[in-house]
Design a protein around this motif. Sequence first.
Motif, PDB file in Angstrom:
ATOM      1  N   SER A 138       0.800  -1.226   0.000  1.00 15.50           N
ATOM      2  CA  SER A 138       0.000   0.000   0.000  1.00 15.50           C
ATOM      3  C   SER A 138       0.836   1.280   0.000  1.00 15.50           C
ATOM      4  N   SER A 139       2.150   1.172  -0.144  1.00 12.20           N
ATOM      5  CA  SER A 139       3.013   2.350  -0.025  1.00 12.20           C
ATOM      6  C   SER A 139       2.841   3.343  -1.177  1.00 12.20           C
ATOM      7  N   MET A 140       2.247   2.910  -2.282  1.00 10.31           N
ATOM      8  CA  MET A 140       2.058   3.786  -3.441  1.00 10.31           C
ATOM      9  C   MET A 140       0.621   4.303  -3.534  1.00 10.31           C
ATOM     10  N   GLU A 141      -0.120   4.213  -2.470  1.00  9.87           N
ATOM     11  CA  GLU A 141      -1.543   4.574  -2.464  1.00  9.87           C
ATOM     12  C   GLU A 141      -1.843   5.944  -3.075  1.00  9.87           C
ATOM     13  N   PRO A 142      -1.042   6.988  -2.840  1.00  5.55           N
ATOM     14  CA  PRO A 142      -1.389   8.307  -3.381  1.00  5.55           C
ATOM     15  C   PRO A 142      -1.214   8.436  -4.894  1.00  5.55           C
ATOM     16  N   LEU A 145     -10.058  22.534 -14.339  1.00  4.28           N
ATOM     17  CA  LEU A 145     -10.938  21.453 -13.913  1.00  4.28           C
ATOM     18  C   LEU A 145     -10.766  21.236 -12.408  1.00  4.28           C
ATOM     19  N   GLU A 146     -11.842  20.830 -11.771  1.00  2.00           N
ATOM     20  CA  GLU A 146     -11.794  20.591 -10.329  1.00  2.00           C
ATOM     21  C   GLU A 146     -11.504  19.116 -10.045  1.00  2.00           C
ATOM     22  N   PRO A 147     -10.424  18.810  -9.320  1.00  3.95           N
ATOM     23  CA  PRO A 147     -10.181  17.415  -8.930  1.00  3.95           C
ATOM     24  C   PRO A 147     -11.290  16.947  -7.986  1.00  3.95           C
ATOM     25  N   VAL A 148     -11.895  15.819  -8.287  1.00  2.00           N
ATOM     26  CA  VAL A 148     -12.987  15.300  -7.470  1.00  2.00           C
ATOM     27  C   VAL A 148     -12.486  14.229  -6.510  1.00  2.00           C
ATOM     28  N   LYS A 149     -11.690  13.301  -7.034  1.00  2.00           N
ATOM     29  CA  LYS A 149     -11.130  12.266  -6.168  1.00  2.00           C
ATOM     30  C   LYS A 149      -9.998  11.552  -6.885  1.00  2.00           C
ATOM     31  N   THR A 150      -9.131  10.947  -6.105  1.00  2.00           N
ATOM     32  CA  THR A 150      -8.066  10.107  -6.647  1.00  2.00           C
ATOM     33  C   THR A 150      -8.333   8.676  -6.218  1.00  2.00           C
ATOM     34  N   ILE A 151      -8.416   7.775  -7.181  1.00  2.00           N
ATOM     35  CA  ILE A 151      -8.665   6.366  -6.879  1.00  2.00           C
ATOM     36  C   ILE A 151      -7.362   5.766  -6.367  1.00  2.00           C
ATOM     37  N   PRO A 152      -7.315   5.333  -5.115  1.00  2.00           N
ATOM     38  CA  PRO A 152      -6.042   4.942  -4.485  1.00  2.00           C
ATOM     39  C   PRO A 152      -5.339   3.791  -5.203  1.00  2.00           C
ATOM     40  N   PHE A 153      -4.026   3.934  -5.346  1.00  2.00           N
ATOM     41  CA  PHE A 153      -3.214   2.922  -6.023  1.00  2.00           C
ATOM     42  C   PHE A 153      -2.880   1.818  -5.021  1.00  2.00           C
ATOM     43  N   LEU A 154      -3.824   0.930  -4.834  1.00  2.00           N
ATOM     44  CA  LEU A 154      -3.708  -0.144  -3.851  1.00  2.00           C
ATOM     45  C   LEU A 154      -3.684  -1.508  -4.554  1.00  2.00           C
ATOM     46  N   PRO A 155      -3.111  -2.510  -3.888  1.00  2.00           N
ATOM     47  CA  PRO A 155      -3.000  -3.831  -4.514  1.00  2.00           C
ATOM     48  C   PRO A 155      -4.344  -4.410  -4.941  1.00  2.00           C
ATOM     49  N   ASN A 156      -4.370  -4.915  -6.182  1.00  2.00           N
ATOM     50  CA  ASN A 156      -5.502  -5.685  -6.692  1.00  2.00           C
ATOM     51  C   ASN A 156      -6.798  -4.876  -6.753  1.00  2.00           C
ATOM     52  N   LEU A 157      -6.669  -3.566  -6.867  1.00  2.00           N
ATOM     53  CA  LEU A 157      -7.821  -2.677  -6.970  1.00  2.00           C
ATOM     54  C   LEU A 157      -7.838  -2.067  -8.363  1.00  2.00           C
ATOM     55  N   GLY A 158      -9.017  -1.735  -8.851  1.00  2.00           N
ATOM     56  CA  GLY A 158      -9.095  -1.141 -10.170  1.00  2.00           C
ATOM     57  C   GLY A 158     -10.355  -0.321 -10.355  1.00  2.00           C
TER      58      GLY A 158
END
Length: 249
Positions: A167-171, A192-205
């Motif tokens: 999970s160290s690369m989550e941001p 453009l307004e940033p709404v959210k960042t989808i976390p860079f977590l293992p096995n997530l997409g």
Amino acid sequence: MNVLVKTSPVTLADELTAHAVASIEAADYFAAPFPHIVFRNFFPADFYRDLTKSIPTEGYDPITGTGTRMALRLYGDNVDKIDEGLRPLWAAASTMLASKAVEQAIRTKLHDGLEIRARGDKVPSVADVKLVAKPVLYVDRDGYQIKPHPDTRKKVVTMQLYCPTDSSMEPLGTTLYQASLKGLFHVNSYCLEPVKTIPFLPNLGYAFVVLKAYHTLTGMSWHGRPPIKTDRARISILNTFYMNETVGF
């Protein structure tokens, strides 16, 4: 279980497909800022562990002039060029990603977005919107970035699978944007307004329907990635669904 040894490629592909479909069916759906889903545990845990330990080291093409993004095609005869010891795993993953079952799961979960797409493309129905999957393995390095963009018309659904080992690369995930006056206050967001960042977590997409201005002015699929800072490769699989067989990376 060591999936590379104990499971044949055909059986493994079937197992991966069933698991992926279940992951997509259980995904969280969001209508804003544009129709998209976020799914978890896309690969079986043991397969994901082997996958992240078996990233090919050759056969990549540069995508950026700076060399911060490299890409390895996982469709057509490209899988045959992967090192023989790694090939069964990647062949099974490729077969699953291009399967009709995964396509249908995406169609069902993103039906609302595909309806908007169908109207904008002036096709009779969602069923007439063609989806041709072409998975590609990406390796991003320190400094990689891409400005907010909705993706090209030839892409119908963009789907990205994150492949970090922890999970160290989550941001470092993909950021979703929307057109807003608040965007004027965000540097380098192109108003453009940033709404959210989808976390860079293992096995997530995640996956979303590509929507341009002629599809919808208020729900365009703006997304991007500010410059990443990392001393390790940021690895992911983009399983892009194109509008026909002749386009793609």
